[in-house]
Design a protein around this motif. Structure first.
Motif, PDB file in Angstrom:
ATOM      1  N   ASP A 142       0.851  -1.184   0.000  1.00  0.00           N
ATOM      2  CA  ASP A 142       0.000   0.000   0.000  1.00  0.00           C
ATOM      3  C   ASP A 142       0.889   1.239   0.000  1.00  0.00           C
ATOM      4  N   HIS A 143       1.789   1.310   0.980  1.00  0.00           N
ATOM      5  CA  HIS A 143       2.795   2.369   0.990  1.00  0.00           C
ATOM      6  C   HIS A 143       3.873   2.019   2.007  1.00  0.00           C
ATOM      7  N   PHE A 144       4.978   2.713   1.946  1.00  0.00           N
ATOM      8  CA  PHE A 144       5.970   2.639   3.011  1.00  0.00           C
ATOM      9  C   PHE A 144       6.210   4.042   3.530  1.00  0.00           C
ATOM     10  N   ALA A 145       6.751   4.128   4.741  1.00  0.00           N
ATOM     11  CA  ALA A 145       6.877   5.414   5.407  1.00  0.00           C
ATOM     12  C   ALA A 145       8.325   5.712   5.765  1.00  0.00           C
ATOM     13  N   ILE A 146       8.721   6.946   5.536  1.00  0.00           N
ATOM     14  CA  ILE A 146      10.048   7.424   5.927  1.00  0.00           C
ATOM     15  C   ILE A 146       9.896   8.320   7.150  1.00  0.00           C
ATOM     16  N   HIS A 147      10.572   7.937   8.213  1.00  0.00           N
ATOM     17  CA  HIS A 147      10.497   8.664   9.484  1.00  0.00           C
ATOM     18  C   HIS A 147      11.607   9.707   9.540  1.00  0.00           C
ATOM     19  N   LEU A 148      11.219  10.946   9.807  1.00  0.00           N
ATOM     20  CA  LEU A 148      12.172  12.044   9.982  1.00  0.00           C
ATOM     21  C   LEU A 148      12.336  12.306  11.473  1.00  0.00           C
ATOM     22  N   PRO A 149      13.517  12.769  11.903  1.00  0.00           N
ATOM     23  CA  PRO A 149      13.837  12.767  13.338  1.00  0.00           C
ATOM     24  C   PRO A 149      13.090  13.776  14.194  1.00  0.00           C
ATOM     25  N   ASN A 150      12.550  14.848  13.597  1.00  0.00           N
ATOM     26  CA  ASN A 150      11.894  15.860  14.418  1.00  0.00           C
ATOM     27  C   ASN A 150      10.977  16.727  13.556  1.00  0.00           C
ATOM     28  N   LYS A 151      10.230  17.595  14.223  1.00  0.00           N
ATOM     29  CA  LYS A 151       9.272  18.455  13.533  1.00  0.00           C
ATOM     30  C   LYS A 151       9.968  19.403  12.568  1.00  0.00           C
ATOM     31  N   ARG A 152      11.124  19.916  12.961  1.00  0.00           N
ATOM     32  CA  ARG A 152      11.842  20.856  12.095  1.00  0.00           C
ATOM     33  C   ARG A 152      12.210  20.203  10.769  1.00  0.00           C
ATOM     34  N   GLU A 153      12.704  18.959  10.833  1.00  0.00           N
ATOM     35  CA  GLU A 153      13.079  18.277   9.591  1.00  0.00           C
ATOM     36  C   GLU A 153      11.852  17.898   8.769  1.00  0.00           C
ATOM     37  N   PHE A 154      10.761  17.546   9.456  1.00  0.00           N
ATOM     38  CA  PHE A 154       9.525  17.264   8.730  1.00  0.00           C
ATOM     39  C   PHE A 154       9.048  18.508   7.985  1.00  0.00           C
ATOM     40  N   GLU A 155       9.074  19.653   8.644  1.00  0.00           N
ATOM     41  CA  GLU A 155       8.625  20.885   8.005  1.00  0.00           C
ATOM     42  C   GLU A 155       9.539  21.283   6.856  1.00  0.00           C
ATOM     43  N   ARG A 156      10.850  21.066   7.016  1.00  0.00           N
ATOM     44  CA  ARG A 156      11.790  21.350   5.917  1.00  0.00           C
ATOM     45  C   ARG A 156      11.476  20.470   4.708  1.00  0.00           C
ATOM     46  N   MET A 157      11.223  19.174   4.971  1.00  0.00           N
ATOM     47  CA  MET A 157      10.913  18.243   3.893  1.00  0.00           C
ATOM     48  C   MET A 157       9.577  18.601   3.247  1.00  0.00           C
ATOM     49  N   SER A 158       8.580  18.887   4.053  1.00  0.00           N
ATOM     50  CA  SER A 158       7.251  19.213   3.529  1.00  0.00           C
ATOM     51  C   SER A 158       7.284  20.469   2.669  1.00  0.00           C
ATOM     52  N   LYS A 159       7.993  21.489   3.144  1.00  0.00           N
ATOM     53  CA  LYS A 159       8.093  22.736   2.386  1.00  0.00           C
ATOM     54  C   LYS A 159       8.771  22.497   1.053  1.00  0.00           C
ATOM     55  N   TYR A 160       9.832  21.700   1.064  1.00  0.00           N
ATOM     56  CA  TYR A 160      10.552  21.374  -0.174  1.00  0.00           C
ATOM     57  C   TYR A 160       9.653  20.625  -1.149  1.00  0.00           C
ATOM     58  N   LEU A 161       8.949  19.611  -0.655  1.00  0.00           N
ATOM     59  CA  LEU A 161       8.069  18.828  -1.525  1.00  0.00           C
ATOM     60  C   LEU A 161       6.927  19.678  -2.064  1.00  0.00           C
ATOM     61  N   ASP A 162       6.395  20.568  -1.219  1.00  0.00           N
ATOM     62  CA  ASP A 162       5.285  21.416  -1.625  1.00  0.00           C
ATOM     63  C   ASP A 162       5.708  22.436  -2.677  1.00  0.00           C
ATOM     64  N   GLU A 163       6.919  22.954  -2.554  1.00  0.00           N
ATOM     65  CA  GLU A 163       7.418  23.938  -3.517  1.00  0.00           C
ATOM     66  C   GLU A 163       7.457  23.376  -4.934  1.00  0.00           C
ATOM     67  N   PHE A 164       7.662  22.072  -5.044  1.00  0.00           N
ATOM     68  CA  PHE A 164       7.755  21.451  -6.363  1.00  0.00           C
ATOM     69  C   PHE A 164       6.521  20.604  -6.691  1.00  0.00           C
ATOM     70  N   ASN A 165       5.437  20.897  -5.934  1.00  0.00           N
ATOM     71  CA  ASN A 165       4.140  20.278  -6.235  1.00  0.00           C
ATOM     72  C   ASN A 165       4.216  18.756  -6.225  1.00  0.00           C
ATOM     73  N   LEU A 166       4.929  18.204  -5.245  1.00  0.00           N
ATOM     74  CA  LEU A 166       5.113  16.758  -5.170  1.00  0.00           C
ATOM     75  C   LEU A 166       4.201  16.086  -4.159  1.00  0.00           C
ATOM     76  N   ILE A 167       3.528  16.866  -3.304  1.00  0.00           N
ATOM     77  CA  ILE A 167       2.673  16.272  -2.280  1.00  0.00           C
ATOM     78  C   ILE A 167       1.354  15.830  -2.902  1.00  0.00           C
ATOM     79  N   ALA A 168       1.065  14.540  -2.771  1.00  0.00           N
ATOM     80  CA  ALA A 168      -0.173  13.991  -3.311  1.00  0.00           C
ATOM     81  C   ALA A 168      -1.291  14.002  -2.279  1.00  0.00           C
ATOM     82  N   GLU A 169      -0.938  13.821  -0.996  1.00  0.00           N
ATOM     83  CA  GLU A 169      -1.919  13.780   0.091  1.00  0.00           C
ATOM     84  C   GLU A 169      -1.287  14.368   1.347  1.00  0.00           C
TER      85      GLU A 169
END
Length: 318
Positions: free
Chosen positions: A264-291
């Motif tokens: 169904d899917h696999f999950a990548i765990h990031l170590p903290n909220k700051r890194e999650f937000e950095r990753m999310s912002k990066y993915l969002d900037e390039f329109n990569l977030i599907a959900e």
């Protein structure tokens, strides 16, 4: 790297958090993962789409599971197509899971579970045994023929690097030497608390596209090249994600088969909220977030999903 952007590197502490599988029969899967292997049942949904969650049961971190299992839903309308695809799983050539890999913290645990599996061989579908230079592995199949690797890493001081690539091989496992470390009077009951999902290995349609996504976009390091396979990792691990084209390059996208057993899917765990937000912002900037998901009962504070070049679904969370 996305064209025109600064190279992105994923945090070195990123790792595979869990794997979510679609299965044909929850009880048969529980007999394998819980009763045979020894993972603990730590959660279950009561909705029409039944899911169960399995872990060592000793980790208080959220989410506290390593494998999630959901029953594939079928209806009379698509039953014939579904059964046809199930019966032709090897010939249909769909992107997805080659195997998930359960990482044990010490060699003696690998020896103990191997002895346990040998004692229950009538209920085990062995798929092979291998020495990969960086690790030692046992390969199994679950009731839906999903690949399951159970392995231990050799000490990193024994890994051989040439530049940015680590030396990996596939050679016969010295079974007798492994079993010599087994504690013969210790009955295998459960995985040690330090057990984790070490990596996932995927069937993809194109290695160039896979490298672009996992290395140049997600920022994993390309750590090894094998015949028709690439390996990627955060930091200097041997691999967290592997991709191969062993089914050929004409395979179909994973998302084309929503009612099919497998990944169904696999999950990548990031170590903290700051890194999650950095990753999310990066993915969002390039329109990569599907959900995107907000906090839920599984313990996620917030998570996002992306699709790779073969529509394999990947979750990021912290």
């Amino acid at each position: 790297m996305i064209q025109g952007s600064t190279p992105f590197t994923i945090h070195p502490a990123a790792k595979i958090g869990y794997v979510h599988l679609r299965v044909s029969d929850i009880q048969k899967s529980l007999q394998f993962y819980h009763s045979l292997l020894g993972l603990k049942l730590v959660g279950r949904t009561s909705s029409s789409s039944e899911s169960v969650f399995l872990s060592t049961g000793a980790d208080s971190k959220s989410p506290s599971f390593l494998i999630a299992l959901s029953k594939v839903e079928t209806t009379p309308k698509d039953k014939n197509d579904f059964l046809f695809l199930q019966d032709n799983r090897r010939s249909r050539k769909v992107a997805g899971l080659y195997h998930l890999a359960i990482l044990l913290p010490e060699r003696r645990f690998l020896a103990n579970i191997f002895r346990h599996l040998q004692e229950h061989r009538d209920h085990v579908h062995f798929d092979g045994f291998a020495d990969h230079a960086v690790s030692e592995s046992i390969y199994l199949r679950d009731p839906d023929l999903n690949g399951v690797e159970i392995y231990r890493d050799r000490p990193r001081s024994e890994w051989r690097w040439k530049g940015h690539e680590v030396h990996m091989v596939t050679e016969p496992l010295n079974i007798q030497d492994l079993l010599s470390e087994s504690t013969s009077d210790a009955q295998w009951k459960e995985f040690p608390s330090e057990t984790s999902i070490g990596h996932v290995h995927l069937h993809v349609s194109n290695l160039v596209n896979a490298k672009r996504f996992y290395s140049e976009i997600l920022g994993l390091n390309h750590t090894a090249t094998y015949p028709s396979a690439y390996f990627f990792a955060a930091d200097e691990y041997h691999h967290h994600v592997a991709t191969n084209i062993w089914l050929g390059e004409d395979i179909l996208p994973r998302a084309s088969f929503s009612n099919l057993t497998g990944l169904d899917h696999f999950a990548i765990h990031l170590p903290n909220k700051r890194e999650f937000e950095r990753m999310s912002k990066y993915l969002d900037e390039f329109n990569l977030i599907a959900e995107e998901e907000q906090a839920d009962l599984r313990g996620f504070s917030r998570s996002v999903y992306v699709h790779d070049s073969d529509k394999i679904r990947i979750q990021f969370y912290h």
